[in-house]
Design an enzyme around this catalytic site. Sequence first.
Site, PDB file in Angstrom:
ATOM      1  N   GLY A  86       0.849  -1.191   0.000  1.00 50.68           N
ATOM      2  CA  GLY A  86       0.000   0.000   0.000  1.00 50.68           C
ATOM      3  C   GLY A  86       0.878   1.231   0.000  1.00 50.68           C
ATOM      4  O   GLY A  86       1.861   1.315   0.732  1.00 50.68           O
ATOM      5  N   LEU A 130      -1.103   7.417   2.157  1.00 51.58           N
ATOM      6  CA  LEU A 130      -0.368   8.273   3.081  1.00 51.58           C
ATOM      7  C   LEU A 130       0.420   7.470   4.089  1.00 51.58           C
ATOM      8  O   LEU A 130       1.581   7.753   4.358  1.00 51.58           O
ATOM      9  CB  LEU A 130      -1.355   9.170   3.821  1.00 51.58           C
ATOM     10  CG  LEU A 130      -1.455  10.576   3.295  1.00 51.58           C
ATOM     11  CD1 LEU A 130      -2.456  11.351   4.096  1.00 51.58           C
ATOM     12  CD2 LEU A 130      -0.086  11.237   3.369  1.00 51.58           C
ATOM     13  N   HIS A 160     -20.628   8.130   6.170  1.00 54.44           N
ATOM     14  CA  HIS A 160     -20.394   9.568   6.053  1.00 54.44           C
ATOM     15  C   HIS A 160     -21.679  10.291   5.705  1.00 54.44           C
ATOM     16  O   HIS A 160     -22.404   9.871   4.809  1.00 54.44           O
ATOM     17  CB  HIS A 160     -19.345   9.822   4.962  1.00 54.44           C
ATOM     18  CG  HIS A 160     -18.734  11.174   5.049  1.00 54.44           C
ATOM     19  ND1 HIS A 160     -19.424  12.296   4.707  1.00 54.44           N
ATOM     20  CD2 HIS A 160     -17.510  11.575   5.455  1.00 54.44           C
ATOM     21  CE1 HIS A 160     -18.637  13.350   4.900  1.00 54.44           C
ATOM     22  NE2 HIS A 160     -17.470  12.937   5.346  1.00 54.44           N
ATOM     23  N   SER A 182     -16.951  16.906   0.752  1.00 52.64           N
ATOM     24  CA  SER A 182     -16.256  17.098   2.020  1.00 52.64           C
ATOM     25  C   SER A 182     -17.178  17.555   3.127  1.00 52.64           C
ATOM     26  O   SER A 182     -18.063  18.381   2.947  1.00 52.64           O
ATOM     27  CB  SER A 182     -15.157  18.131   1.863  1.00 52.64           C
ATOM     28  OG  SER A 182     -14.719  18.523   3.147  1.00 52.64           O
ATOM     29  N   ARG A 213     -20.001  12.786  12.722  1.00 53.72           N
ATOM     30  CA  ARG A 213     -20.523  12.106  11.539  1.00 53.72           C
ATOM     31  C   ARG A 213     -21.578  11.057  11.836  1.00 53.72           C
ATOM     32  O   ARG A 213     -22.581  10.970  11.141  1.00 53.72           O
ATOM     33  CB  ARG A 213     -19.362  11.446  10.801  1.00 53.72           C
ATOM     34  CG  ARG A 213     -18.466  12.466  10.194  1.00 53.72           C
ATOM     35  CD  ARG A 213     -17.303  11.808   9.539  1.00 53.72           C
ATOM     36  NE  ARG A 213     -16.508  12.860   8.890  1.00 53.72           N
ATOM     37  CZ  ARG A 213     -15.390  12.631   8.253  1.00 53.72           C
ATOM     38  NH1 ARG A 213     -14.901  11.415   8.170  1.00 53.72           N
ATOM     39  NH2 ARG A 213     -14.745  13.628   7.681  1.00 53.72           N
ATOM     40  N   ARG A 263     -14.831   7.906  13.937  1.00 54.02           N
ATOM     41  CA  ARG A 263     -13.671   8.764  13.702  1.00 54.02           C
ATOM     42  C   ARG A 263     -14.110  10.201  13.498  1.00 54.02           C
ATOM     43  O   ARG A 263     -15.058  10.462  12.773  1.00 54.02           O
ATOM     44  CB  ARG A 263     -12.906   8.288  12.469  1.00 54.02           C
ATOM     45  CG  ARG A 263     -11.777   9.219  12.078  1.00 54.02           C
ATOM     46  CD  ARG A 263     -10.978   8.689  10.927  1.00 54.02           C
ATOM     47  NE  ARG A 263     -11.717   8.634   9.673  1.00 54.02           N
ATOM     48  CZ  ARG A 263     -12.021   9.690   8.933  1.00 54.02           C
ATOM     49  NH1 ARG A 263     -11.663  10.891   9.316  1.00 54.02           N
ATOM     50  NH2 ARG A 263     -12.696   9.559   7.807  1.00 54.02           N
TER      51      ARG A 263
END
Lengths: 247, 640, 208
Positions: free
Chosen positions: B42, B45, B268, B286, B332, B437
């Site tokens: 992977g 980031l 989300h 977003s 969320r 999260r």
Amino acid sequence: MKIHLKIWRQKNQHTKGEMQDYTLTEVDEEMSFLEMLDMLNLELAKKGECPVEFDHDCREGICGQCGVMINGIAHGPLKNTTTCQLHMRSFKDGDTIYIEPFKVKSFPVIRDLKVDRSGLDEIIAAGGYVSVNTGQAPEANSILVSHEEAESAFDAAACIGCGACVATCKNASAALFTGAKIAQFARLPQGKKESAERTLSMVERMEELSFGHCTNTEACQVECPQDISVLTIAEMIYEYNKAKLKK
Amino acid sequence: MAKEIYANIPEGDLKDKWSNYKAQAKLVSPNNRKKMEIIVVGTGLAGASAAASLAEMGYQIKAFCFQDSARRAHSVAAQGGVNAMKNYQNDGDSVYRMFYDTLKGGDFRSREANTYRLAECSASLIDQAVAQGVPFGREYSGYLKNRSFGGVQVSRTFYARGQTGQQLLLGSYQALMRQKENGKVSMYTRHEMLELVVVDGKAKGIIARNLDTGKIERHGAHAVVLATGGFGKIYYLSTLAMGCNASAIWRAHKKGSWMANPSWTQIHPTSLPQSGPYQSKLTLMSESLRNDGRIWVPKAQDDQRPPHEIPEEERDYYLERKYPSFGNLAPRDIASRAAKEQIDAGKGVGALKNAVYLDFKDAIKECGKETIAERYGNLFSMYEKITGINAYKEPMKISPSAHFSMGGLWVDYDLMTNIPGLFAIGEANFSDHGANRLGANSLLQACVDGYYIAPYTLQNYLSDQIQVAKTDVSTEEFYQAEKQALQQLEEFVSCKGNKTSEEFHRELGKILYDKCGLSRSDEGLQEAIKKIQQLREEFKENLLVPGDVEDINSELEKAGRVSDYMELAELMCLDALTREESCGAHFRKEFQTEDGEALRNDEKFSFTSAWEWSGNPQNPILNKEPLTFEFVQPTQRSYK
Amino acid sequence: MALTGLFLSLFLVIHLLGNFQLLLPEEQAKEQYNLYSNLLSNNPIIKLIAYVLYATILLHTIDAINLTIKAKKANGLSYVKDNRNRASKWYARQMMLLGTVVFAFLVIHFKDFWYPYKFGELPMDDNGNKDLYTLVMISFQELWYVILYAVAILGLGFHLLHGFFSAFRSLGVYHPKYNRIIKSVGVAFAVSMSIGYLIIPFYIYFNF
């Protein structure tokens, strides 16, 4: 909607490719272009034929993995739009759509519509970074970057690396891709220090990889999904000349 | 047998743990580092930053990704921002507050020590990213700018327009490319990991398939790092990229590493609604839009009027009404559930009645169209590209969709799984977010894991491996793993049924979204498990994969991923079923307060479920890692 | 490419200014133009500049051929359907073609005026200068010659329309403001050069 497709099928880099005809009868205009290809692939699979291989991933216009020539235009009829963000409402019932891979020497075809764009990675590897190791960084606000500098650096940094600029260029030049990265760093204080070395190395790598030469037709910006300015190319040349003169 | 497990958390006060760890961690000398190989699977980031940082230290890295370039990993799609405790806004922020916000946002279901470390390391990440040339938003003075994000009352989110993930990823991708140029990193793009190879109880390599040729390859190393992201794509319709998958971590799980809290998936609240049955993914808008946008539905059911014809008094700004202190910025899980409530009550808008409005009318009136365009311009144009609607003129339609996996491979404080030498970082592990999260913590966790934690903890592990020779890939273990991988691929191709893996995936996703999505119940989960088992049987018998094994074959790639989802889906349901409480994103209908909020049961469920593979997907073993709160007293979460 | 192009552009201006003498009343024009021609061909500095000019034309040509070969090499198979041209101006893509037109014209132009003047036998005018003026006047009596000339000048015009701003870009002028200015100046330059060079043959054709 009924859509006729003419799609480039090619087994691999070493074999010849050709166009093949397909017809889809139940295309919905709210479908994305790639969902239309999904539909075709499902039909092909059901018939036991090999689906059309094409590159795609995020399907929201940011990863840069998708990209084909649609009716002879990189990413299709909409300007500044990736293939995945194109929707079938841009076409009419009964249209014939030609789909071909990016045909550029430096992007060899892997299969059907998939091409190898690793040349772009190579250009970045040649110098598309600020040489700072993890753990070396000073306090973020000790480097002041004006609003304008940051915004204009961002404009250049927004490149998604899809390769449409190369595909649409009559010279198959990667100047916009390379220029965008060089300009991003040239516009930021962090990147200025090694601008000369970066520019020389990236431009030379681009030449070695047999991309063509820019002749300022400006077609790249029109098809660029991020609308990156052609002036980044001029900025690259400026940095290049400056570096050469210094040497 | 089920066991109680512990996470090797260092001694000391909360704020000293990580510095104590670093002070005591063992090191490898530079001349030994260059002899040691590390596989990183992977290149998002987490993966790219770990690979680059470890390569800078001198290790030899083999980096794998299934995309055609490391720069395409799905971190690229994160829009809103990255949180960091800098307190540039002087609004009362502190490491402790950030830690507490994260812990509370996660409904007190994460480890104190891990969460604290996340907040502690956040500041240096911004320093690092700025040094790399990430063009974060700036004030006219040249100082860094912040915005606020859901679930907190301070402004600690740094952003680069609506493409923060892309810019951070490019920073780490470029760092990775720099090490490639230095010869410290070998890139294996268009490679998919099929098996983990364990030798003498230690992770020693992987079996990977070259997606360009179909060839199976063996790769050995001194340690393996999985940074393969989340598996929200299991719901089929999700905000994730088409290629996102659980295969790497699931195959590691089947080799013995535990899966923790697999059912905790963040749904989300602000993605675009589904518009038809052919749809392949849902695009995320977003969450930062909630800073200026107001969410509402018509008060009346089945209101057919276009939004501008609905007068103010007939609109229900339900988030502002129900959660006055956080309003549209509620976390969320709460925002998503509230939207689903409205949709279920027949107040949904749009052709399929599956959405709610996100309205910018007041924001545009207040700060002008230009300011809004500067903040969200690219999101508005993206919205217009997809839907054909101009959101400056009429409200956006949004709906909840699967987004982030809080669950993942179980890891200890070192981010090492229970298989020595196998590390999991970023979204692939479970560690820091608890049951929910917070916005803009995902980029943070990926970066912190990759830049700041893995380099220390991997080295700590490798310090006693310096005598170990390079891994020999011709051993029996590699042979067996390769055989196993190949055998499975051949089974897929020779099945010759008449349903493609994509069709199976859609069905599986629907079951999960309905029964193991925003709200779950005992009955629903039982039903889902039965359906999943049936579907899995059908998958074995009726799968259609055209083409060959030793060739480019995207259908074959999908089949492998869906096959893993078939097993993981059942585990998710079992995990949700056994957790008889509601917490964060995990909402069990049976366990709610009088006004419909999540009702936690700290006495019985203050633990992490770490599931162990038993050989049969129907009978996994549940191990428990107790969560002890030494420094914080868990409270009932309230955003009212 | 850029430097040679800009040098040639400069020459175009000077050459045009010289040629404008042809528009003076006949007697005056004849005397002055022939004198001017004589001056140019015998002044050692001008001679030197002329050699630089020939070299520049050659360099510009070689550069162009190089670029074309490079582009050919960098391009893959041709597209079955190719609409890439929608994104750029035709004359920007056809610089080689336009350049070839101009080059072909140059050959004719040299053969018809430069060669006879330098090496041929031309009658003398009253002042004892070679009478280039009359040669020019006679040449432009032919309609086909005027048309040929006009086509070539149009080719040159479009070549300049892209070439002028492109040259500055290739030199690295990247500031948006200056680019806007250069683009406008480029258009004005291309248009004025075209008109300037076109006026002369038509003026002669219709007035003599």
